[in-house]
Design a protein around this motif. Structure first.
Motif, PDB file in Angstrom:
ATOM      1  N   TYR A 126       0.828  -1.210   0.000  1.00 18.83           N
ATOM      2  CA  TYR A 126       0.000   0.000   0.000  1.00 18.83           C
ATOM      3  C   TYR A 126       0.862   1.260   0.000  1.00 18.83           C
ATOM      4  CZ  TYR A 126      -4.366  -2.585   0.791  1.00 18.83           C
ATOM      5  OH  TYR A 126      -5.461  -3.410   0.668  1.00 18.83           O
ATOM      6  N   SER A 129       2.697   5.537   2.243  1.00 17.08           N
ATOM      7  CA  SER A 129       1.608   6.129   3.023  1.00 17.08           C
ATOM      8  C   SER A 129       0.752   5.053   3.672  1.00 17.08           C
ATOM      9  CB  SER A 129       0.743   7.023   2.127  1.00 17.08           C
ATOM     10  OG  SER A 129       0.196   6.273   1.051  1.00 17.08           O
ATOM     11  N   GLY A 437      -5.704   5.124  -4.231  1.00 15.48           N
ATOM     12  CA  GLY A 437      -5.571   4.909  -2.795  1.00 15.48           C
ATOM     13  C   GLY A 437      -6.545   3.889  -2.247  1.00 15.48           C
TER      14      GLY A 437
END
Length: 649
Positions: A126, A129, A437
């Motif tokens: 991921y 962040s 995201g």
């Protein structure tokens, strides 16, 4: 004066005579100490038990609630049992979708009593962040957490170059969590130093990792030396996300064991290896219990008179339906799954238990795709799903898909007989996060020339035996290969197929639309490296312009990224309902091979040399050049010897 000297010498003599007994007494005090250890690695978010296929049988395995029961039983016998995890605790089920916001996996490890863990390559899936978010969320939860240890991050090199924003983000998150090179734990009478390392292949499998790492052997040697000089410990254990290999020369944790013999025990993660017996090099033991929490590793060691440790017992405890689930652990898992439905699956209009299709087909396992070089129906199904979804997406590219590709390294599980749910689909293809995201790798659309498409087939035929994660499963393209032919010249036929299965010849200079997932696009460079640059492809847009940032090729549908797992779910849901019960049925089409990858097992000379490609000419040319050079070298040596003989005369 002589009497004083005599008394002094007598005292020294007595001291020397007693010294061995003193050492024996000290050794006797330490000998017999016991250490019990339970361990996991590569659980990949498998907090719940899961239905899969093993040895042709549908079985339900794993689950942290069952593992908790086994831990409770062990701790009832020895409350000082040490619990360790060797990384890749995330990425593999729907639980990962709240990794970056809730740190579900770390918090479950803490709740179960794990003392220490290390990071694996998938903890970086991921991006910076995401990992930073997970670590910060874990700390903010105030829940019990395992210590995180990792000693070979090369901060010195990165700081000398100036930390990037992502590197600084991770450094801050590591410090907030309290990650260290090692941690010292006291278990009963024994003090244990636990250090962590992150291997070379792990880094190669983490394309979004921004950190630099030192060689595990040199970093571990420095850390062990520091421990010996500054800590009073009885045992040194390494939780390693490096792995072992059948080829001992490339077996990173075996190399580590030989290079740093002061390590007593290595918990070896990353390669998903199941070691029925420990590997031993000197006084260092290496253990692995397999992946997904199918087994809980259990061992007991006792200290020898020389201070080193002997493995007394070692077993892998199967986590099956026969193990009762711990109710408190299962309640915590259930609460996390409720978050998954509300925070993630609602975006796609699904729930985790929603049935997509009823299945009667026996599919190959994900291990089969990785290990056995042939066509597999599971790979065909997934590639067909990508092909179907990309054509249905209605994005800006209206050109029909020519070929969809699924690499074995992205397939995490298979489909058992019975109802296939949304959770099953996610478990089968669960990796990564998109540029948006949101968890789940999206599909990408790129163009390759016909020549590059044939190179893709050659990658499967020639390279995937050295890099099994690069085994390719295709929709829209069939090829044949002969494993006995010269390397890089194994493919004997390669062609496209239309919707009716008809043959379409590939034109070398023409551009063809290819669909795969984002991770596969990111890993194209790794294939180039493995083949030393000989096999390489350049992703392009429809107009032939090279794609510099692979994320620019992401496919969108209705303004959202088309996630790979959602493409599979949609394809299964679209299948015909043949029994009229309102639920789709898996077609029998997938029960047999479709001839997409045909192995020609022939050693006949004509079959070995027919239709040579450019790589064959290149390799033959190199071989001939080498032969010529050897002949010239021999001639020069013979001439030199003759000259020397003449001079002697």
């Amino acid at each position: 004066m002589k009497k004083k000297v005599s008394r002094y010498l007598l005292c020294c003599l007595l001291l020397l005579m007693l010294t061995p007994f003193a050492f024996r007494a000290s050794a006797a005090e330490t000998a017999g100490r016991q250490m019990d250890i339970l361990f996991l690695h590569d659980t990949h978010s498998h907090l719940n038990s899961f239905l899969t296929v093993e040895d042709g049988q549908d079985v339900t395995l794993g689950g942290f609630a069952g593992i908790q029961t086994l831990i409770n039983q062990a701790k009832a016998e020895n409350p000082d049992t040490l619990l360790l995890d060797a990384g890749d605790f995330s990425m593999g089920t729907l639980v990962q979708t709240i990794f970056h916001t809730d740190a579900a996996e770390l918090r479950m490890l803490g709740a179960m009593g794990f003392d220490a863990a290390t990071l694996g390559n998938h903890e970086f899936d991921y991006r910076s962040s995401g990992l930073a978010g997970a670590l910060n969320a874990a700390v903010e939860s105030k829940d019990p957490l395992p210590a995180l240890v990792l000693c070979n991050i090369d901060w010195e090199s990165m700081e000398a170059d100036g930390l990037t924003p992502d590197q600084q983000l991770l450094k801050d998150a590591f410090e907030a969590y309290g990650m260290k090179d090692y941690v010292v734990l006291t278990k009963g009478e024994v003090k244990v130093a636990v250090l962590g390392v992150f291997g070379e292949d792990s880094l190669a499998c983490a394309p979004t990792c921004v950190l630099k790492f030192r060689d595990i052997s040199s970093a571990a040697a420095d850390t062990v030396r520091h421990i010996r000089e500054n800590e009073d410990v009885d045992m040194i254990v390494c939780v390693s996300h490096s792995g072992t290999s059948a080829d001992e020369r490339n077996s990173e944790d075996e190399i580590l064991a030989k290079a740093v013999p002061d390590i007593d025990l290595i918990i070896s993660g990353h390669t998903h290896t199941t070691l029925p017996q420990p590997i031993q090099h000197g006084d260092t033991y290496i253990v692995s219990c397999g992946s997904y929490g199918r087994n809980l590793g259990s061992l007991s060691m006792s200290q020898k008179p020389d201070g080193r440790w002997r493995m007394d017992t070692y077993e892998l405890l199967p986590v099956t339906e026969a193990i009762p689930a711990d109710s408190a652990a299962q309640a915590k898992i259930d609460s996390l799954m409720e978050k998954v439905d509300a925070a993630y699956l609602s975006r796609f209009g699904y729930t985790s238990g929603q049935i997509l299709v009823q299945n009667t087909v026996e599919f190959a396992t994900s291990d089969d795709l990785y290990e056995t070089h042939t066509e597999h129906n599971l790979g065909n199904l997934l590639a067909d799903a990508f092909y179907h979804a990309a054509n249905q997406a209605g994005d800006s590219d209206s050109h029909p898909v020519d070929v969809a590709i699924v690499p074995s390294g992205c397939v995490r599980d298979t489909f058992a007989a019975g109802d296939i749910t949304v959770e099953d689909v996610f478990n089968a293809y669960s990796l990564g996060i998109g540029a948006d995201g949101i968890p789940g790798y999206p599909l990408i659309s790129m163009y390759l020339t016909g020549a590059e498409l044939k190179t893709g087939a050659e990658i499967d035929a020639s390279v995937s035996d050295f890099m099994p994660s690069a085994r390719l499963y295709l929709s829209g393209c069939n090829f044949s290969y002969n494993p006995h032919r010269l390397i890089l010249n194994k493919v004997t036929d390669c062609y496209l197929t239309d919707e009716n299965g008809g043959r379409r010849e590939i034109e070398d200079d023409r551009l063809y639309r290819i669909v795969c997932d984002l991770y596969s696009g990111q890993m194209l460079g790794a294939v180039t490296d493995v083949s030393y640059g000989i096999l390489s492809v350049q992703p392009k847009f429809a107009d032939g312009t090279p794609i510099v940032n692979i994320e620019d090729a992401i496919i969108t549908a209705d303004g959202k990224e088309l996630k790979a797992w959602a493409a599979i779910a949609g394809y299964l849901d679209s299948m015909e309902d043949t029994d009229g019960d309102g639920i789709s049925n898996m077609p029998e089409y997938y029960a047999s091979a479709q001839g997409r990858k045909v192995t020609e097992d022939s050693r006949a000379m004509g079959d070995l040399i027919k239709n040579p490609n450019k790589y064959a000419f290149l390799i033959v040319g190199i071989i001939l050049l080498a032969i010529v050079l050897v002949i010239l070298l021999v001639i020069m040596i013979v001439k030199l010897i003759r000259r020397l003989r003449r001079r002697r005369r």
